[in-house]
Motif scaffolding. Structure first.
Motif, mmCIF file in Angstrom:
data_model
loop_
_atom_site.group_PDB
_atom_site.id
_atom_site.type_symbol
_atom_site.label_atom_id
_atom_site.label_comp_id
_atom_site.label_asym_id
_atom_site.label_seq_id
_atom_site.Cartn_x
_atom_site.Cartn_y
_atom_site.Cartn_z
ATOM 1 N N MET A 1 38.013 6.447 -51.374
ATOM 2 C CA MET A 1 36.637 6.925 -51.356
ATOM 3 C C MET A 1 36.628 8.442 -51.594
ATOM 4 N N THR A 2 35.847 8.873 -52.585
ATOM 5 C CA THR A 2 35.796 10.277 -52.962
ATOM 6 C C THR A 2 34.957 11.076 -51.981
ATOM 7 N N PRO A 3 35.193 12.443 -51.946
ATOM 8 C CA PRO A 3 34.348 13.274 -51.075
ATOM 9 C C PRO A 3 32.870 13.148 -51.401
ATOM 10 N N ASN A 4 32.563 12.997 -52.680
ATOM 11 C CA ASN A 4 31.159 12.843 -53.070
ATOM 12 C C ASN A 4 30.561 11.574 -52.475
ATOM 13 N N ARG A 5 31.373 10.516 -52.532
ATOM 14 C CA ARG A 5 30.928 9.232 -51.961
ATOM 15 C C ARG A 5 30.773 9.344 -50.447
ATOM 16 N N ASP A 6 31.709 10.061 -49.785
ATOM 17 C CA ASP A 6 31.613 10.266 -48.333
ATOM 18 C C ASP A 6 30.324 11.007 -47.962
ATOM 19 N N ASN A 7 30.009 12.028 -48.734
ATOM 20 C CA ASN A 7 28.781 12.786 -48.456
ATOM 21 C C ASN A 7 27.540 11.901 -48.589
ATOM 22 N N LYS A 8 27.572 11.042 -49.632
ATOM 23 C CA LYS A 8 26.424 10.146 -49.825
ATOM 24 C C LYS A 8 26.282 9.185 -48.642
ATOM 25 N N MET A 9 27.425 8.628 -48.186
ATOM 26 C CA MET A 9 27.373 7.684 -47.064
ATOM 27 C C MET A 9 26.914 8.371 -45.781
ATOM 28 N N GLU A 10 27.394 9.604 -45.601
ATOM 29 C CA GLU A 10 26.972 10.347 -44.406
ATOM 30 C C GLU A 10 25.459 10.603 -44.433
ATOM 31 N N GLY A 11 24.993 10.961 -45.606
ATOM 32 C CA GLY A 11 23.538 11.181 -45.759
ATOM 33 C C GLY A 11 22.762 9.892 -45.544
ATOM 34 N N PHE A 12 23.353 8.788 -45.991
ATOM 35 C CA PHE A 12 22.676 7.507 -45.815
ATOM 36 C C PHE A 12 22.635 7.110 -44.338
ATOM 37 N N ASP A 13 23.753 7.364 -43.635
ATOM 38 C CA ASP A 13 23.768 7.070 -42.189
ATOM 39 C C ASP A 13 22.664 7.842 -41.461
ATOM 40 N N THR A 14 22.531 9.084 -41.847
ATOM 41 C CA THR A 14 21.488 9.920 -41.231
ATOM 42 C C THR A 14 20.100 9.349 -41.517
ATOM 43 N N LYS A 15 19.920 8.941 -42.778
ATOM 44 C CA LYS A 15 18.618 8.371 -43.157
ATOM 45 C C LYS A 15 18.364 7.070 -42.396
ATOM 46 N N LEU A 16 19.413 6.274 -42.237
ATOM 47 C CA LEU A 16 19.262 5.007 -41.500
ATOM 48 C C LEU A 16 18.907 5.274 -40.032
ATOM 49 N N ASP A 17 19.559 6.261 -39.453
ATOM 50 C CA ASP A 17 19.232 6.623 -38.067
ATOM 51 C C ASP A 17 17.777 7.096 -37.942
ATOM 52 N N GLU A 18 17.332 7.840 -38.934
ATOM 53 C CA GLU A 18 15.940 8.301 -38.916
ATOM 54 C C GLU A 18 14.978 7.120 -38.962
ATOM 55 N N LEU A 19 15.307 6.156 -39.816
ATOM 56 C CA LEU A 19 14.450 4.970 -39.924
ATOM 57 C C LEU A 19 14.453 4.173 -38.617
ATOM 58 N N LEU A 20 15.628 4.025 -38.049
ATOM 59 C CA LEU A 20 15.736 3.236 -36.812
ATOM 60 C C LEU A 20 15.030 3.919 -35.635
ATOM 61 N N SER A 21 15.100 5.230 -35.602
ATOM 62 C CA SER A 21 14.514 5.953 -34.466
ATOM 63 C C SER A 21 13.030 6.278 -34.669
ATOM 64 N N SER A 22 12.522 5.993 -35.839
ATOM 65 C CA SER A 22 11.117 6.366 -36.108
ATOM 66 C C SER A 22 10.158 5.462 -35.347
ATOM 67 N N ARG A 23 8.988 6.016 -35.088
ATOM 68 C CA ARG A 23 7.899 5.256 -34.459
ATOM 69 C C ARG A 23 6.709 5.328 -35.404
ATOM 70 N N PRO A 24 6.662 4.402 -36.339
ATOM 71 C CA PRO A 24 5.741 4.550 -37.454
ATOM 72 C C PRO A 24 4.267 4.350 -37.124
ATOM 73 N N VAL A 25 3.949 3.700 -36.015
ATOM 74 C CA VAL A 25 2.526 3.435 -35.745
ATOM 75 C C VAL A 25 2.038 4.300 -34.586
ATOM 76 N N ARG A 26 0.785 4.611 -34.651
ATOM 77 C CA ARG A 26 0.136 5.355 -33.566
ATOM 78 C C ARG A 26 -0.839 4.423 -32.864
ATOM 79 N N VAL A 27 -0.821 4.472 -31.566
ATOM 80 C CA VAL A 27 -1.642 3.558 -30.767
ATOM 81 C C VAL A 27 -3.103 3.995 -30.849
ATOM 82 N N ARG A 28 -3.977 3.028 -30.998
ATOM 83 C CA ARG A 28 -5.407 3.368 -31.080
ATOM 84 C C ARG A 28 -5.880 3.949 -29.743
ATOM 85 N N ALA A 29 -6.895 4.770 -29.835
ATOM 86 C CA ALA A 29 -7.299 5.582 -28.685
ATOM 87 C C ALA A 29 -7.824 4.754 -27.510
ATOM 88 N N ASP A 30 -8.445 3.613 -27.815
ATOM 89 C CA ASP A 30 -9.074 2.834 -26.737
ATOM 90 C C ASP A 30 -8.168 1.722 -26.222
#
Lengths: 173, 185
Positions: A1-30
């Motif tokens: 695995m090349t360094p370029n490929r490693d960087n891409k995978m690391e960036g993808f892991d970060t993106k996956l963590d962001e997706l997993l930790s996100s809270r995409p909906v906001r609760v309605r006020a009432d």
């Protein structure tokens, strides 16, 4: 695995963590309000009623509030009370006026009525007379008394003349 | 659930004890603090905002009704997500008895409460498709770890499993998601 490929995978892991930790909906006020109505509807409705009652308190503090409220709630009863009250008032007034008129009439005619003493003089020598004796008597004084009594209560049955005589004696001096 | 005593600094456990003593305001505090994390967890598991909210209401109602018998044996978050998972599994069971629905992630975004603020892109849609394909225990485990930031031990308590099993589930879930999203690398 090349360094370029490693960087891409690391960036993808970060993106996956962001997706997993996100809270995409906001609760309605009432959300909480609707939840409370389901959790404890009685309590929630009671609170709502109390708030409404508190908001109308300034109106209920008016002096005529209770009166106007009764008028709206019981219009028929209020009307009925008026109907009852009016005849009583008239009847009482009419009774007082009639008594006053009778008293004034007797007072004005007091001089035309013979004194009690003169009547008694004529009957003291004999046994007490009954009304029948009086009616049958030929004594002119008695005839005059009976005529006066008859004038005081015209239209009355002569059998009630004893009451008329008593009335006459009361109003004489 | 083990018999550990939660830290005395757990404000939610204190709220539950206040609710147990009849202070209804404490329930409002709990809901306001946990409605967003809970509904988002359920949304990721159900891919529907309406269903997530309905389920969240059921969870909070259950929480309210259980207050008289509440004993702070574990962290409140563990207690809450145990209830949530119980309702979630029931929802999956009832869903499995219904006909399969053909769904589009773009439609799911339209159901959310604030569509304009959401960034809908291909990666996100692919992520949602991949996430819903995961087995329930793997999906719950990785969401509780990443989205709710719970510890492995808490997740193990919630999922009624060992800590090692939870780590395995999370590893497999991560591998699966990477495989499904390899085109976006």
């Amino acid at each position: 695995m090349t360094p370029n490929r490693d960087n891409k995978m690391e960036g993808f892991d970060t993106k996956l963590d962001e997706l997993l930790s996100s809270r995409p909906v906001r609760v309605r006020a009432d959300f909480l309000e609707s939840l409370r109505s389901q959790v404890d509807p009685d309590s929630f409705q009671s609170d709502s009623r109390i708030e409404k009652l508190l908001s109308v308190n300034p109106v209920s503090a008016r002096g005529d509030f209770l009166r106007s409220l009764k008028a709206r709630l019981m219009p028929e009863q209020n009307e009925e009370r008026k109907v009852i009250y009016f005849p009583v008032w008239v009847r009482n007034f009419a009774a007082v006026a009639a008594i006053a008129a009778i008293s004034a009439t007797i007072w004005l005619n007091r001089d035309t009525v013979p004194h009690e003493e003169s009547v008694r003089v004529t009957v003291t020598d004999e046994a007490p007379l009954t009304l029948d004796d009086l009616f049958q008597s030929q004594d002119p004084e008695l005839t005059r008394i009976l005529a006066l009594a008859d004038n005081l209560q015209p239209g009355q049955n002569l059998q009630n003349l004893d009451k008329g005589i008593e009335s006459m004696l009361v109003f004489m001096d | 659930m083990d018999a550990r005593t939660p830290e005395s600094t757990d404000p939610d456990a204190e709220c539950m004890l206040r609710l147990k003593n009849g202070e209804k305001r404490a329930f409002d505090e709990i809901v306001l603090r946990w409605q967003n994390p809970l509904i988002n967890f359920l949304f990721r598991s159900l891919q529907s905002y309406e269903r997530a909210e309905d389920l969240a209401q059921m969870v909070f109602i259950r929480l309210y009704k259980s207050a008289p018998g509440y004993e702070p044996r574990a962290k409140f978050s563990t207690y809450l997500f145990q209830i949530a998972r119980h309702h979630l599994i029931n929802e999956y069971r009832s869903e499995s008895r219904k006909p399969m629905e053909i769904w589009d992630p773009a439609d799911l975004h339209a159901e959310t409460s604030d569509e304009s603020e959401r960034v809908v892109n291909e990666l996100e849609e692919a992520f949602e498709r991949a996430l819903i394909k995961l087995p329930e225990n793997q999906r719950s485990a990785i969401l509780l770890l990443k989205q709710q930031e719970l510890s492995y031990q808490e997740i193990a308590d919630i999922l009624d499993a060992t800590e090692g099993a939870v780590k395995t589930w999370i590893f497999r879930a991560r591998q699966f998601l990477k495989q499904e999203l390899k085109d976006f690398v």
